[in-house]
Design an enzyme around this catalytic site. Structure first.
Site, mmCIF file in Angstrom:
data_model
loop_
_atom_site.group_PDB
_atom_site.id
_atom_site.type_symbol
_atom_site.label_atom_id
_atom_site.label_comp_id
_atom_site.label_asym_id
_atom_site.label_seq_id
_atom_site.Cartn_x
_atom_site.Cartn_y
_atom_site.Cartn_z
ATOM 1 N N HIS A 186 -20.027 -56.509 -12.679
ATOM 2 C CA HIS A 186 -21.350 -56.021 -13.083
ATOM 3 C C HIS A 186 -22.146 -55.521 -11.874
ATOM 4 O O HIS A 186 -23.375 -55.541 -11.874
ATOM 5 C CB HIS A 186 -22.141 -57.112 -13.822
ATOM 6 C CG HIS A 186 -21.374 -57.754 -14.932
ATOM 7 N ND1 HIS A 186 -21.233 -57.176 -16.174
ATOM 8 C CD2 HIS A 186 -20.679 -58.918 -14.979
ATOM 9 C CE1 HIS A 186 -20.488 -57.956 -16.945
ATOM 10 N NE2 HIS A 186 -20.132 -59.017 -16.243
ATOM 11 N N SER A 310 -20.132 -30.779 5.143
ATOM 12 C CA SER A 310 -21.396 -30.315 4.584
ATOM 13 C C SER A 310 -21.821 -29.061 5.332
ATOM 14 O O SER A 310 -21.576 -28.926 6.531
ATOM 15 C CB SER A 310 -22.469 -31.397 4.729
ATOM 16 O OG SER A 310 -23.759 -30.871 4.487
#
Length: 478
Positions: A186, A310
């Site tokens: 979770h 990038s």
């Protein structure tokens, strides 16, 4: 299932990849052509036509071998070889010729029939032109041609690509089998595992799906316009047409479907696409997990010389291989799901929805092959950041709360006093807060455990609390 010389001869053929245009509307035939080019030889329109010629030629040969009609000659070995050379020599010039015939007939399978008939005079078999496409409806040829193409695409292209990706994943699982890692259930800190064990889970799951796909049957039929052998019996009422049909289909390396309408029902295709889609979904889950591990620094990406991460941020190395794979797996599954749903339905004895649908099989498998290529390359660019993983684990000593309260339960069962409410006491100590090693050991020493239990817990660290993870990783990593 054994495959005959007919099947073997079909493998020794001119490559079709060079005949396809390099500028295309779709990304698979443009930007990603290199990664998926091997599929062209099996699932392109040209490959479909070559497979149609293959099926028609083999049916011609089979009918002569079976002597089903009066006057049929026993073909010589040279004639059989010459007939099969129509298939193995099918290249750019033949593609263009067949296209010109189809432009006139406006029917793809009829064009194949005429294409073959044109060549019989030169082989000394001109009188047997009526035997080409004998007692066949178009779907008799199409279903077998697609089955051959799909089988070969899966066995010669998709499965090798899947095995290569799986081998890289297995290698990573073995390499990281003993690297302790904080788990997250979770999204929250949870009982530690090892990185290798978590990767091995995917190896195990994907391997199961590969075994299913490796055992796939590829079905075929050749029983006439509505599956009744009516034309066959009209021409040769004493022949065992179901037996002739079965031996022919099996000669092509396929499994015989004895009962159909005009079309082979395509159930095997739906089964196959469901299995490939399930493999894709599991692989998609791996890509998401690896991407997430990269994002928190558990993996370092090895920079590729000259590559740019990038356009504006020089420090970045983007996980593009796994992102690309995710997108292509999703596209592949959208197509595979659509094909699996539509191909199993046909109005009454025949409609043409399957004809349009099946032309997208290459695209569906192509996006999966592209994803597999990216996963294989992406895995090679990963380095396990053991220092980052260890620091993350050392910052979460509270995960030992599970071990402590479970030992307390065992002590209570053994009759040790003071072990009441173990879960609640550990919840009060650990929930919503970080607990360091000193505080946890202080808590353990004050519990009144047996000497053996206290010694075990006092020596336990998050890095040691991995159970059988390393053993499981090595067992199932490959």
């Amino acid at each position: 299932m054994t495959r005959t010389a007919a099947y073997s001869a079909a493998q020794d053929r001119v490559s079709l990849a060079a005949a396809e245009p390099l500028i295309a509307l779709g990304a698979l035939d443009g930007r990603y052509r290199t990664a998926v080019a091997p599929l062209v030889d099996h699932l392109s329109e040209a490959a479909l036509n070559r497979n149609r010629i293959h099926v028609e030629v083999e049916w011609f040969i089979h009918l002569c071998e079976q002597r089903v009609l009066p006057g049929l000659p026993q073909l010589t070995a040279e004639q059989v070889e010459a007939l099969r050379s129509i298939v193995t020599g099918f290249g750019p010039e033949e593609i263009a010729e067949l296209g010109a015939i189809e432009a006139e007939t406006v029917h793809d399978v009829k064009a194949v029939e005429y294409f073959i008939a044109r060549r019989l005079d030169g082989l000394g078999l001109g009188e047997l032109k009526p035997l080409v496409h004998f007692a066949c409806t178009s779907e008799d040829i199409n279903n077998l041609s697609y089955a051959v193409g799909i089988r070969d695409a899966v066995e010669q292209v998709w499965l090798p690509a899947a095995r290569q990706a799986l081998a890289g994943l297995s290698e990573l699982a073995q390499q990281a089998a003993e690297v302790p890692m904080l788990s997250r259930t979770h999204g929250q800190p949870a009982t530690p595992s090892t990185l290798g064990k978590e990767i091995a889970v995917f190896v195990h799951r994907l391997s199961r799906q590969l075994r299913r796909i490796e055992q796939q049957e590829y079905l075929g039929k050749i029983n006439g316009a509505t599956g009744t052998y009516a034309a066959h019996l009209a021409a040769a009422p004493d022949a065992d047409w179901p037996g002739i049909a079965q031996s022919f289909v099996e000669k092509l390396g396929l499994t015989f479907n004895p009962l159909t309408t005009q079309i082979e029902s395509h159930d095997f295709q739906a089964e196959l696409y469901a299995d490939v889609a399930r493999f894709n979904r599991i692989l998609h889950g791996l890509c998401v997990d690896v991407w997430s591990y990269i994002s928190i620094g558990f993996f370092r990406q090895i920079p590729v010389a000259g590559a740019t991460g990038s356009s504006t941020m020089p420090h970045k190395v983007n996980p593009i291989r796994f992102e690309n794979a995710e997108a292509n797996l999703e596209i592949s599954n959208a197509l595979l799901d659509a094909l699996g749903a539509t191909l199993v339905e046909s109005r009454w004895q025949r409609d043409l929805t399957d004809s349009s649908g099946q032309r997208n099989i290459g695209t569906a498998l192509g996006h999966s092959v592209l994803a597999l290529s990216n996963v294989t390359k992406g895995l090679k660019q990963l380095a396990v950041a053991e220092d980052v993983i260890a620091a993350d684990l050392d910052a979460n000593w509270e995960v030992l709360g599970e071990a402590i309260q479970t030992v307390m339960r065992a002590e209570a069962i053994a009759g040790v006093d003071g072990m009441e409410n173990p879960y609640e006491r550990l919840k009060e100590l650990t929930r919503g807060r970080r607990v360091d090693a000193e505080k946890l050991k202080e808590f353990v020493s004050g519990l009144g455990l047996s000497k053996d239990a206290e010694a075990r817990l006092s020596q336990l660290t998050p890095a040691d609390y991995t159970g059988l993870a390393a053993q499981l990783a090595k067992q199932f990593a490959g």
